[in-house]
Write a protein that holds these residues in place. Structure first.
Motif, short mmCIF file in Angstrom:
data_model
loop_
_atom_site.label_atom_id
_atom_site.label_comp_id
_atom_site.label_asym_id
_atom_site.label_seq_id
_atom_site.Cartn_x
_atom_site.Cartn_y
_atom_site.Cartn_z
N LYS A 156 0.83 -1.21 0.00
CA LYS A 156 0.00 0.00 0.00
C LYS A 156 0.86 1.26 0.00
O LYS A 156 2.06 1.21 0.25
CB LYS A 156 -0.90 0.01 1.24
CG LYS A 156 -1.80 -1.22 1.36
CD LYS A 156 -2.62 -1.17 2.64
CE LYS A 156 -3.52 -2.39 2.78
NZ LYS A 156 -4.33 -2.35 4.02
N THR A 157 0.22 2.37 -0.25
CA THR A 157 0.89 3.66 -0.14
C THR A 157 1.01 4.02 1.34
O THR A 157 0.41 3.36 2.21
CB THR A 157 0.09 4.76 -0.85
OG1 THR A 157 -1.17 4.93 -0.17
CG2 THR A 157 -0.16 4.40 -2.31
N CYS A 158 1.76 5.06 1.62
CA CYS A 158 1.89 5.52 3.01
C CYS A 158 0.53 5.94 3.58
O CYS A 158 0.32 5.90 4.79
CB CYS A 158 2.87 6.70 3.08
SG CYS A 158 4.59 6.25 2.73
N LYS A 161 -3.54 3.29 0.76
CA LYS A 161 -4.23 2.88 -0.46
C LYS A 161 -3.53 1.66 -1.06
O LYS A 161 -2.31 1.67 -1.26
CB LYS A 161 -4.24 4.01 -1.48
CG LYS A 161 -4.93 3.66 -2.78
CD LYS A 161 -4.88 4.83 -3.76
CE LYS A 161 -5.51 4.45 -5.10
NZ LYS A 161 -5.42 5.58 -6.07
N ILE A 163 -1.96 -0.77 -3.57
CA ILE A 163 -1.36 -0.66 -4.90
C ILE A 163 -1.50 -1.97 -5.66
O ILE A 163 -1.88 -2.00 -6.82
CB ILE A 163 0.13 -0.29 -4.79
CG1 ILE A 163 0.31 1.09 -4.15
CG2 ILE A 163 0.80 -0.31 -6.17
CD1 ILE A 163 1.75 1.47 -3.89
N VAL A 188 7.06 0.31 -8.35
CA VAL A 188 6.90 0.97 -7.06
C VAL A 188 8.26 1.26 -6.43
O VAL A 188 9.28 0.69 -6.80
CB VAL A 188 6.07 0.10 -6.08
CG1 VAL A 188 4.66 -0.09 -6.60
CG2 VAL A 188 6.75 -1.23 -5.82
N GLY A 191 8.28 4.75 -0.11
CA GLY A 191 7.87 6.13 0.08
C GLY A 191 8.57 6.74 1.29
O GLY A 191 9.47 6.14 1.88
N CYS A 195 7.98 1.87 7.27
CA CYS A 195 7.33 0.73 6.62
C CYS A 195 6.70 -0.20 7.65
O CYS A 195 7.39 -0.86 8.42
CB CYS A 195 8.35 -0.03 5.77
SG CYS A 195 7.55 -1.00 4.48
N CYS A 200 3.99 1.42 2.72
CA CYS A 200 5.11 2.36 2.71
C CYS A 200 5.63 2.61 1.29
O CYS A 200 6.78 3.01 1.11
CB CYS A 200 6.25 1.82 3.57
SG CYS A 200 6.76 0.12 3.14
N PHE A 201 4.79 2.40 0.29
CA PHE A 201 5.26 2.50 -1.09
C PHE A 201 4.59 3.64 -1.85
O PHE A 201 3.55 4.17 -1.44
CB PHE A 201 5.00 1.18 -1.83
CG PHE A 201 5.79 0.02 -1.29
CD1 PHE A 201 7.08 -0.20 -1.72
CD2 PHE A 201 5.24 -0.84 -0.36
CE1 PHE A 201 7.83 -1.26 -1.22
CE2 PHE A 201 5.98 -1.90 0.16
CZ PHE A 201 7.27 -2.11 -0.28
N MET A 202 5.20 4.00 -2.95
CA MET A 202 4.58 4.94 -3.88
C MET A 202 4.72 4.37 -5.28
O MET A 202 5.71 3.69 -5.60
CB MET A 202 5.24 6.31 -3.79
CG MET A 202 6.72 6.34 -4.08
SD MET A 202 7.37 8.02 -3.91
CE MET A 202 9.11 7.76 -4.33
N GLU A 203 3.71 4.61 -6.11
CA GLU A 203 3.74 4.10 -7.47
C GLU A 203 4.45 5.11 -8.38
O GLU A 203 4.23 6.31 -8.27
CB GLU A 203 2.32 3.83 -7.97
CG GLU A 203 2.28 3.03 -9.26
CD GLU A 203 0.90 2.49 -9.60
OE1 GLU A 203 0.73 1.97 -10.71
OE2 GLU A 203 -0.01 2.61 -8.74
#
Length: 307
Positions: A156-158, A161, A163, A188, A191, A195, A200-203
């Protein structure tokens, strides 16, 4: 990116304004070769470009000039733990002492013309570092972690959401490597948050940032990008040990030309980490060449090729 090739946990021990010099001694960054910055700030949660500019008595415009990788006007890519310049320097280059390559012996003169040309070329370059540690790093690819027995998890995003849903093995690799390719249309990167439960990710833009981002927020380039903590960013270097290597996934041979465009929190100085994109590429190259130490020369007019 974290460019560690094992599962150990490392901590950053250097001060925000100091790094290793060519001999492995701590120096102020202002005394590093070609550095145009005398003070760095390690970003913490809540930092913004305006806040940093005000804190260190510079304009927001100056902050962007000192940190060209930061998105001007948006300031949406300050990463927690990464260092950004907050005080310009004077391009002091006096502190770096370089050595000249000693002339080749009689055996060199008996080599083929190709080897002789390389020796001549080396004599015309400055030796920046001798026998530094050499390792590899790569982007995590979902295709390398097809473990049907591994349970599925959501990355997921930080902000929470989702992904994508991936294997837990691949999710762990994403956290470790920092960048990952889920599919040709989905890439990805870690972010700017702690984590926890893979949130903790961003696309990224899969077309422009196909292999993930460096610690500077720039696109990683296979067989070109290297991570180093004691060589100035954007320094072009020549590593003769790599010259002539056949590269997996490419019909070209490497010319030894690389550029420093990443850092690592997993080692100190006298070490470069070479980005090779795939874990299998690392295994293939390491098995064939087994190189763990290399000499580094100034890049000069060597060309950065598209492999």
């Amino acid at each position: 990116m974290d460019t560690s090739n094992d599962s150990q946990v490392f901590s950053l021990v250097q001060g925000p304004d100091h790094e290793y010099d060519v001999y492995g001694h701590w120096i102020h960054l202002a005394k590093r070769y070609g550095d145009d910055c005398t003070k760095y700030h390690s970003v913490v949660k809540g930092d913004t470009c305006t806040k940093l500019a005000n804190k260190y008595g510079i304009s927001v415009g100056q902050f962007y000039e000192l940190n060209t990788n930061v998105h001007r006007g948006k300031c949406d890519n300050l990463f927690i733990g990464y260092k950004y310049c907050v005080k310009p320097g004077n391009n002091d280059k006096d502190s770096l002492t370089v050595n000249k390559l000693i002339s080749g012996d009689d055996k060199d003169k008996q080599e083929s013309k190709t080897v002789s040309d390389k020796i001549t070329q080396l004599k015309q370059r400055q030796l920046l570092k001798r026998q530094v540690a050499f390792t590899y790093y790569w982007t995590a690819h979902a295709s390398d972690y097809n473990n049907s027995k591994s349970k599925k998890v959501n990355i997921k995003t930080c902000a929470g959401k989702t992904i994508s849903t991936v294997s837990e093995t691949f999710a762990n690799a994403l956290v470790m490597e920092g960048s990952g390719v889920i599919s040709s249309s989905k890439v990805v990167n870690l972010g700017s948050c702690v984590c926890k439960n893979y949130a903790c990710f961003m696309e990224l833009d899969a077309k422009k940032e196909s292999y993930g981002l460096s610690s500077y927020g720039t696109s990683l380039r296979p067989f070109i990008t290297v991570a180093a903590n004691d060589i100035r960013r954007d320094t072009k270097i020549y590593v003769p040990a790599l010259d002539g290597w056949s590269l997996p996934g490419s019909n070209k041979k490497h010319n030894g030309c690389l550029i420093v465009d990443d850092k690592s929190w997993s080692f100190g100085g006298n070490h470069i980490d070479w980005f090779v994109n795939h874990m299998d590429y690392y295994k293939s190259l390491n098995q064939k060449h087994a190189v763990s130490k290399v000499d580094i020369y100034e890049g000069g007019n060597c060309q950065l090729l598209d492999y």
